[in-house]
Design a protein around this motif. Sequence first.
Motif, PDB file in Angstrom:
ATOM      1  N   GLY A 117       1.479  -0.913   0.198  1.00 20.05           N
ATOM      2  CA  GLY A 117       0.090   0.451   0.110  1.00 20.05           C
ATOM      3  C   GLY A 117       0.863   1.565  -0.152  1.00 20.05           C
ATOM      4  N   THR A 118       0.142   2.431  -0.788  1.00 17.91           N
ATOM      5  CA  THR A 118       0.807   3.782   0.118  1.00 17.91           C
ATOM      6  C   THR A 118       0.303   4.963  -0.927  1.00 17.91           C
ATOM      7  OG1 THR A 118       2.822   5.200  -1.008  1.00 17.91           O
ATOM      8  CG2 THR A 118       1.618   3.454  -2.843  1.00 17.91           C
ATOM      9  N   THR A 119      -0.012   5.999  -0.323  1.00 20.43           N
ATOM     10  CA  THR A 119      -1.000   7.083  -1.139  1.00 20.43           C
ATOM     11  C   THR A 119      -0.870   7.218  -2.236  1.00 20.43           C
ATOM     12  OG1 THR A 119      -1.076   8.088   1.004  1.00 20.43           O
ATOM     13  CG2 THR A 119      -1.636   9.546  -0.926  1.00 20.43           C
ATOM     14  N   THR A 120      -1.266   6.285  -3.308  1.00 18.15           N
ATOM     15  CA  THR A 120      -1.746   6.501  -4.960  1.00 18.15           C
ATOM     16  C   THR A 120      -2.888   6.167  -5.409  1.00 18.15           C
ATOM     17  OG1 THR A 120      -0.850   4.650  -6.803  1.00 18.15           O
ATOM     18  CG2 THR A 120      -1.573   3.420  -4.521  1.00 18.15           C
ATOM     19  N   THR A 121      -3.443   6.038  -6.437  1.00 20.66           N
ATOM     20  CA  THR A 121      -4.649   6.062  -6.783  1.00 20.66           C
ATOM     21  C   THR A 121      -5.381   5.049  -6.893  1.00 20.66           C
ATOM     22  OG1 THR A 121      -4.057   4.766  -9.084  1.00 20.66           O
ATOM     23  CG2 THR A 121      -3.923   7.717  -9.366  1.00 20.66           C
ATOM     24  N   PRO A 122      -6.623   5.055  -6.785  1.00 23.36           N
ATOM     25  CA  PRO A 122      -7.445   3.432  -6.744  1.00 23.36           C
ATOM     26  C   PRO A 122      -7.162   2.653  -7.348  1.00 23.36           C
ATOM     27  CG  PRO A 122      -8.981   5.426  -6.639  1.00 23.36           C
ATOM     28  CD  PRO A 122      -7.603   5.910  -6.782  1.00 23.36           C
ATOM     29  N   PHE A 123      -6.818   2.345  -8.278  1.00 24.23           N
ATOM     30  CA  PHE A 123      -6.694   1.248  -9.091  1.00 24.23           C
ATOM     31  C   PHE A 123      -5.004   0.533  -9.554  1.00 24.23           C
ATOM     32  CE2 PHE A 123      -5.680  -0.686 -13.460  1.00 24.23           C
ATOM     33  CZ  PHE A 123      -6.248  -2.088 -13.527  1.00 24.23           C
ATOM     34  N   ASP A 131       1.914  -0.182 -18.899  1.00 20.92           N
ATOM     35  CA  ASP A 131       0.870   1.471 -19.586  1.00 20.92           C
ATOM     36  C   ASP A 131       0.770   1.819 -18.176  1.00 20.92           C
ATOM     37  OD1 ASP A 131       2.225   0.770 -21.812  1.00 20.92           O
ATOM     38  OD2 ASP A 131      -0.082  -0.682 -22.249  1.00 20.92           O
ATOM     39  N   HIS A 132       0.030   1.288 -17.298  1.00 19.78           N
ATOM     40  CA  HIS A 132      -0.468   1.443 -16.178  1.00 19.78           C
ATOM     41  C   HIS A 132       0.261   2.709 -15.576  1.00 19.78           C
ATOM     42  CE1 HIS A 132      -2.395   2.077 -12.314  1.00 19.78           C
ATOM     43  NE2 HIS A 132      -1.476   1.369 -11.795  1.00 19.78           N
ATOM     44  N   TYR A 133       2.146   1.475 -14.660  1.00 20.52           N
ATOM     45  CA  TYR A 133       2.409   1.564 -14.639  1.00 20.52           C
ATOM     46  C   TYR A 133       3.464   3.217 -14.985  1.00 20.52           C
ATOM     47  CZ  TYR A 133       7.272   1.698 -11.592  1.00 20.52           C
ATOM     48  OH  TYR A 133       8.128   1.831 -10.752  1.00 20.52           O
ATOM     49  N   GLY A 134       3.632   2.839 -16.049  1.00 21.43           N
ATOM     50  CA  GLY A 134       4.399   4.776 -15.802  1.00 21.43           C
ATOM     51  C   GLY A 134       3.680   5.279 -16.351  1.00 21.43           C
ATOM     52  N   TYR A 135       2.414   5.489 -16.662  1.00 16.10           N
ATOM     53  CA  TYR A 135       1.592   6.336 -16.773  1.00 16.10           C
ATOM     54  C   TYR A 135       0.929   7.210 -15.472  1.00 16.10           C
ATOM     55  CZ  TYR A 135      -2.650   9.580 -18.485  1.00 16.10           C
ATOM     56  OH  TYR A 135      -3.495  10.425 -18.641  1.00 16.10           O
ATOM     57  N   GLN A 178      -2.650   9.771 -12.068  1.00 19.39           N
ATOM     58  CA  GLN A 178      -4.410   9.410 -12.689  1.00 19.39           C
ATOM     59  C   GLN A 178      -4.040   8.606 -13.334  1.00 19.39           C
ATOM     60  OE1 GLN A 178      -6.750  12.501 -14.105  1.00 19.39           O
ATOM     61  NE2 GLN A 178      -5.600  12.644 -15.927  1.00 19.39           N
ATOM     62  N   ASP A 179      -5.244   7.225 -13.267  1.00 21.46           N
ATOM     63  CA  ASP A 179      -5.145   6.509 -14.035  1.00 21.46           C
ATOM     64  C   ASP A 179      -5.536   6.805 -15.602  1.00 21.46           C
ATOM     65  OD1 ASP A 179      -5.368   4.487 -11.607  1.00 21.46           O
ATOM     66  OD2 ASP A 179      -6.869   5.146 -11.022  1.00 21.46           O
ATOM     67  N   LEU A 180      -5.059   6.035 -16.244  1.00 20.62           N
ATOM     68  CA  LEU A 180      -5.295   5.853 -17.406  1.00 20.62           C
ATOM     69  C   LEU A 180      -6.744   5.936 -18.250  1.00 20.62           C
ATOM     70  CD1 LEU A 180      -3.466   2.618 -18.353  1.00 20.62           C
ATOM     71  CD2 LEU A 180      -2.871   4.865 -19.666  1.00 20.62           C
ATOM     72  N   SER A 181      -7.276   6.414 -19.226  1.00 17.61           N
ATOM     73  CA  SER A 181      -8.172   7.072 -19.122  1.00 17.61           C
ATOM     74  C   SER A 181      -9.919   5.758 -19.240  1.00 17.61           C
ATOM     75  CB  SER A 181      -8.756   7.352 -20.664  1.00 17.61           C
ATOM     76  OG  SER A 181      -8.021   6.879 -21.807  1.00 17.61           O
ATOM     77  N   GLU A 182      -9.246   4.239 -20.032  1.00 12.61           N
ATOM     78  CA  GLU A 182      -9.881   3.805 -20.352  1.00 12.61           C
ATOM     79  C   GLU A 182      -9.763   2.984 -18.651  1.00 12.61           C
ATOM     80  OE1 GLU A 182      -6.295  -0.175 -20.764  1.00 12.61           O
ATOM     81  OE2 GLU A 182      -6.162   1.585 -22.078  1.00 12.61           O
TER      82      GLU A 182
END
Length: 796
Positions: free
Chosen positions: A725-731, A772-776, A782-786
């Motif tokens: 865990g960490t402070t990050t986006t839900p996804f 892709d998610h990791y880099g974005y 924020q999370d990828l648009s998809e």
Amino acid sequence: MTGKQQTVQGTLSAEELMAIHAYWRAANYLTVGQIYLLDNPLLREPLRLEHIKPRLLGHWGTSPGLNFVYAHLNRLIRLRDANMIYVCGPGHGGPAMVANTYLEGTYSELNPDISRDEAGLRKLFRQFSFPGGIPSHAAPEVPGSINEGGELGYSLSHAYGAAFDNPDLIVACVIGDGEAETGPLAAAWHSNKFLNPAHDGAVLPILHLNGYKIANPTVLDRIPPEELRSLLIGYGHEPLFVEGDDPSEMHERMASVLEEAFGKIREIQEHARAGSGGKKRPRWPMIVLRSPKGWTGPKEVDGLKTEGFWRSHQVPLSGLAGNAEHLRMLEDWLGSYRPEELFGEDGSPVPEVLSATPAGSRRMSANPHANGGMLRKSLDMPGLAPHAVQVSRPGERKAEATRVMGGFLREVMRLNGAHRNFRLVGPDETASNRLQDVFEVAGRAWMEQVLPEDTDLGPDGRVLEILSEHTCQGWLEGYLLTGRHGLFSCYEAFIHIVDSMFNQHAKWLDASRDIPWRHPVSSLNYLLTSHVWQQDHNGFSHQDPGFVDVALNKKADIVRVYFPPDANTLLCVTDHVLRTWDRINIIVAGKAPSWQWLSMDQARAHCEVGIGIWDWASSKGPSDPDVVMACAGDVPTVETLAAVQILREHMPDLNVRVVNVVDLMTLQPREVHPHGLSDREFDGLFTADKPVIFAYHGYPWTIHRLTYRRRNHANFHVRGFNEEGTTTTPFDMTVLNGLDRYHLVQSVIERTPKVESTGFRLKQLMETKLLDHYGYVRAHGQDLSEIRDWKWNALV
């Protein structure tokens, strides 16, 4: 004045003094007898070793003080017709509490085999801390008890919980000076800032300073007297002191001080209820009783100080089998109470002793508030339909589940406002948890200063908020055990603070079920939100779904755990748990906007069973699936459905079954839990031999623990929280723990024979998506648009 012995003359008549002292002697005798005696209960023959229990268990040190308080409270009840219960904080005072309930007659009324004669005394003594008998604490088996006391610190919050919305009740709460050192007790002193004398009862704290714990002095006994006084005044009380060791003088002082305290309580209440008060916190009285530990017991044993010292904490005289002198000292000690004057020829208490007890339901051991199920009335419940989220097809709209729940609870508050029998408690999180609609009908209780800019705050509030989970839990337990209803809303990670309190309450409910005279009480209901998968403002410290695992350690018939996947199922679960009794219900639900899956009718049907196949999300092919995708929890449900959508698009021939779990206990076998599925039903959902990819809200091994007896358990692969865990986006939180849709798809490919050899390209695509998610997410925050724009597509 504290530290000095004040002489009070004339409070007690000579007859009253004799009666109350005789009662106290009798209670002390019965207390010692329970600890030591197996036979010869009235010393009508010389005490011999065969009359002594082979194992000496129990605690003497605190008991004479508890008996002293009980005797004087009985006098006050008789004198003023007071409606009073006794909360015993010193946990080891069980033999004292049993002794008093026996003298009052309640114990024998509820346990006819423990009669008030010599044969009954023999059984009374034998059963205490003896195999097949009763515990050493003030457990549920003790009439009049709502506080077990085995774990210290909860008495004062229990007492205030009992007093809320009980205008005629006075709760006398004896706080041991060892208990006073605990964190929960220290926070509970602030409960008086929430007690409104206009419509609540009163709590009379009695701080019992006998100076010692098991082997050390106590802090509050050793600090300077004026510092102690200042501390208690700082807590908002007017302390009244009773100090000494001479019984006659102490009886006079205690009688006088109790009358003074009672008079102050009634004055405060009358002032508030006449309309001229109730808006400002009064300074409530309390009593400080300083008496010797082990009072009236052996002063020295083997040349070492015992009375007034920690050596009297448990069993002052031990090793009787090998020490004839100790046996003689025990006989002298028991004889010092002169039992021949206290009990008649048949062994029953003499009239002088009985004259010191109240009658009927005014006896603290027979007061219905201490057996709250006698007073419990079902809540008036609103309908669900007006609060339902309109869902014509799955995934067409979002809603905040707990905000919808808040509207429902607002109506519960409204419908039951006149009865004042429902409270919402929580540590400063009602609005944060999206339950703020309740403030439309019931603000926060608050007896301190209110500033013009404050909102939803005042003396008539019915929501209890204090930043102490211990105090919230204790308030609610006391409220429930005296016949009312409530719900505790808390951040999921920090409900762990009350793990021990939860354990104690679960044990209380479990023991109470086997006691025929204990009436069922309303269930203890938790809402755990702001959960592990959505921590926008917080991080790893706020990410812990493990309270459910603590709960599952308790007996199956006590605990229920619910993971509603959307707002309508949350409404159904809330409606259900508020109607139950003698349970601990845990609801885990998110507060963030989330996709809604079921209409109200569908939610009702789903929650009625607690588990089911979602046909609308499953493949339309043969009934026998290639793989089962199971989920429990709102975020796991979203990720499972997203994974199913990917599989439909890329592997249309794969037959996928989706199983959603609302009631976690359905996973256990029926013979283990009453909500459990039979093996046939379980196999009907999960198959007997197909892979099961289970997305779970909490720790993965919880699902394995619940299903290990099932025939198909070897094929279960569970993904959940893995302490990443960490402070990050839900996804990103789901990705860090492997609960995300991409990892779920990979798990299906790896474990489903039909696609294991043909799914390489899709598995590689999922790995690319993860990269892709990791880099974005690390570049853009924020999370990828998809991910952000994902919707359930039923046509895929």
